[in-house]
Structure formats: structure tokens, C-alpha cells
Design a protein around this motif. Structure first.
Motif, mmCIF file in Angstrom:
data_model
loop_
_atom_site.group_PDB
_atom_site.id
_atom_site.type_symbol
_atom_site.label_atom_id
_atom_site.label_comp_id
_atom_site.label_asym_id
_atom_site.label_seq_id
_atom_site.Cartn_x
_atom_site.Cartn_y
_atom_site.Cartn_z
ATOM 1 N N ARG A 121 0.843 -1.207 0.000
ATOM 2 C CA ARG A 121 0.000 0.000 0.000
ATOM 3 C C ARG A 121 0.874 1.252 0.000
ATOM 4 O O ARG A 121 0.588 2.225 -0.698
ATOM 5 C CB ARG A 121 -0.932 0.001 1.219
ATOM 6 N N GLU A 124 2.346 1.850 -3.432
ATOM 7 C CA GLU A 124 1.366 2.452 -4.333
ATOM 8 C C GLU A 124 1.258 3.958 -4.098
ATOM 9 O O GLU A 124 1.183 4.743 -5.041
ATOM 10 C CB GLU A 124 -0.002 1.787 -4.144
ATOM 11 N N ASN A 127 4.384 5.631 -5.515
ATOM 12 C CA ASN A 127 4.333 5.676 -6.975
ATOM 13 C C ASN A 127 3.349 6.732 -7.465
ATOM 14 O O ASN A 127 3.592 7.417 -8.462
ATOM 15 C CB ASN A 127 3.947 4.300 -7.534
ATOM 16 N N ARG A 128 2.232 6.841 -6.746
ATOM 17 C CA ARG A 128 1.224 7.836 -7.131
ATOM 18 C C ARG A 128 1.799 9.257 -6.982
ATOM 19 O O ARG A 128 1.600 10.112 -7.848
ATOM 20 C CB ARG A 128 -0.033 7.664 -6.272
ATOM 21 N N ILE A 261 1.712 0.425 -10.403
ATOM 22 C CA ILE A 261 0.652 0.667 -9.423
ATOM 23 C C ILE A 261 -0.385 -0.432 -9.436
ATOM 24 O O ILE A 261 -0.955 -0.795 -8.428
ATOM 25 C CB ILE A 261 0.014 2.051 -9.690
ATOM 26 N N GLN A 262 -0.652 -0.953 -10.611
ATOM 27 C CA GLN A 262 -1.724 -1.942 -10.731
ATOM 28 C C GLN A 262 -1.402 -3.215 -9.972
ATOM 29 O O GLN A 262 -0.268 -3.624 -9.913
ATOM 30 C CB GLN A 262 -1.977 -2.266 -12.219
#
Length: 262
Positions: A121, A124, A127-128, A261-262
Motif C-alpha cells: 500500500r 502504491e 508511486n502515485r 501501481i496496478q
């Protein structure tokens, strides 16, 4: 497929962690192991890991030294540290390096899985943020943050530009819309925003172009038109000058970030 790298010189712990995570992941993640930090660094020279789980005490290079070396790399993985020693200094140092979790041996299987889920988490989120940083024009952001301090005419000019970004708009068009002398408007806009009208308009168009490159599958020609350029050739020239890469190269780089991210 995301990769988890387990680094531990103790075969029992190393294989135990691998089996727990293989059972939990049910094939969703690639899980590999290294018997030392030296071996792990060599593997990482040619491969990429999203998550590294490392023991603290290992020969040659210990776990904290490994974490420090990983933090120096361009795309550092998220990290979980495991240790048989509840020493405050180790834990404190690990947290300073941004380690997600510090787990003590013997490992609780549930806590291990929870730590891995938390780590992904966090990855992610990182990365976002990285993707957003690639989009945002910091100079334009500074200008936007100060917008509340602008006079009515400059605020209206910025709103007018945003609403007509896809048109072949000029400073004279904007000044005429505001019923202002073009020369006076030019000075006023620069004085309040810190950017010339031309620089602001170009930056705003590039910002919008990057958003479209990331979030749509529109062609370069279509994006050029939507951000106010009459030809794709000129749009590509301006984009490359502003961003250092072509629109196509930018899109590929953003697409790669999206895959992580996926």
C-alpha cells in the motif's frame, strides 16, 4: 508481476518466509531469495524488486547497510526488516531509513503478511506521488497557490485562458476580452503572477498536455489540437523544449509508472 526479494543467511528463516508469502500471494507475486546482502545487490543490478525483506545480522554487509545502499538507488524498493534482536538502535536506524516495518523473530505469520500488505500500500502511495510530481509544473503550481492575491483582472485572465486553452489565443485576445490595453495588461500580468503571459500560457498548455498523455489514449495530433497548437509538429517541438522528451517518450515513461501501481 511485482517482485518480493527475501534476504537472509539463515536457510530456515529464509525458506519459512518464502513459503508463507507464496501461500498468501497465490501466484500474484514473484518471490525470490538471496542468501546475503552481497548476493542481493548483485541480483538487483539486473533485476527489480518492489519489496525487500531483509534480516539485520548477516556477514559482509548487514541488513542496515543493505537498506542504506538501496536508498541510494534511483528506484528504491519498500523495505521490511526482520531481526532476532529487539535492539532499539537497530529499530531506530531502520525507521530513519524509511523502513516500513521492523519484525522480530520468531516471526508471527499473520504480522508478516500484514506488514507485506502495508508495504505494498505504501509503495502504491509513493508511486502515485512520483507520477504526480512528473506532471506538476512547480513554477505553475507556485503561481496558482498565489492566485488569491491577484487582482480581479489577472484572475479573470487566468480563468479565460483555462476556458480557451484549446484555441489559438493571444495576449491581445485576452486583453481585448478584459477591455484593457495590451501593453498595460502584459506588465500587470507579469507583475502579479511572476510569469510573462507567453510563459504562463505555454506552461499551462504543457500541463494540460501531460494530463492528457497520462490519462487518455488520444493521439499526439488530437492532444496538440486540444491544447491550442495548430500543428502536431510545432506542439512536439515545444513539448520537447519544455520537458526534455517528446510527447511519445513522456507517455511511455508515465505508462511504465502506471504499471507499477496496478
Amino acid at each position: 508481476m511485482k517482485t518480493i526479494l527475501i534476504v537472509d543467511d539463515e536457510p530456515r528463516t529464509r525458506e519459512g518466509v518464502r513459503k508463507v508469502l507464496e501461500s498468501w500471494s497465490a501466484g500474484r507475486y514473484r518471490i525470490t531469495t538471496s542468501t546475503s546482502a552481497v548476493e542481493a545487490l548483485k541480483w538487483l543490478d539486473e533485476n527489480e524488486a518492489n519489496l525487500v525483506i531483509t534480516d539485520i545480522r548477516m556477514p559482509e554487509i548487514n541488513g542496515l547497510e543493505l537498506v542504506e545502499k538501496l536508498r541510494e538507488r534511483p528506484h528504491s524498493p519498500v523495505i521490511i526488516v526482520i531481526s532476532g534482536h529487539p535492539q532499539f538502535d537497530y529499530a531506530h536506524k531502520a525507521l530513519q531509513f524509511g523502513v516500513i516495518e521492523y519484525l522480530l523473530k520468531p516471526l508471527d505469520k499473520t504480522k508478516l503478511v500484514e506488514a507485506v500488505e502495508l508495504a505494498f500500500r505504501r509503495e502504491e502511495e509513493m508511486n502515485r506521488v512520483e507520477r504526480m510530481e512528473r506532471i506538476v509544473d512547480t513554477k505553475l503550481l507556485e503561481t496558482t497557490e498565489q492566485e488569491t492575491q491577484y487582482g480581479t483582472q489577472v484572475k479573470e485572465a487566468i480563468q479565460y485562458l483555462d476556458e480557451h486553452l484549446g484555441e489559438s489565443i493571444t495576449m491581445k485576445d485576452t486583453a481585448d476580452y478584459l477591455h484593457m490595453n495590451a501593453s498595460y495588461f502584459s506588465v500587470l500580468f507579469k507583475e502579479q503572477s511572476g510569469l510573462t503571459f507567453s510563459d504562463y500560457l505555454t506552461r499551462r498548455r504543457m500541463q494540460r498536455a501531460k494530463e492528457l498523455l497520462m490519462n487518455t489514449r488520444l493521439s499526439i495530433n488530437e492532444i496538440a489540437e486540444k491544447v491550442g497548437y495548430q500543428t502536431a509538429k510545432y506542439f512536439v517541438k515545444v513539448f520537447r523544449s519544455h520537458e526534455g522528451v517528446s510527447p511519445g517518450q513522456y507517455r511511455k515513461g508515465v505508462s511504465h509508472a502506471e504499471e507499477t501501481i496496478q
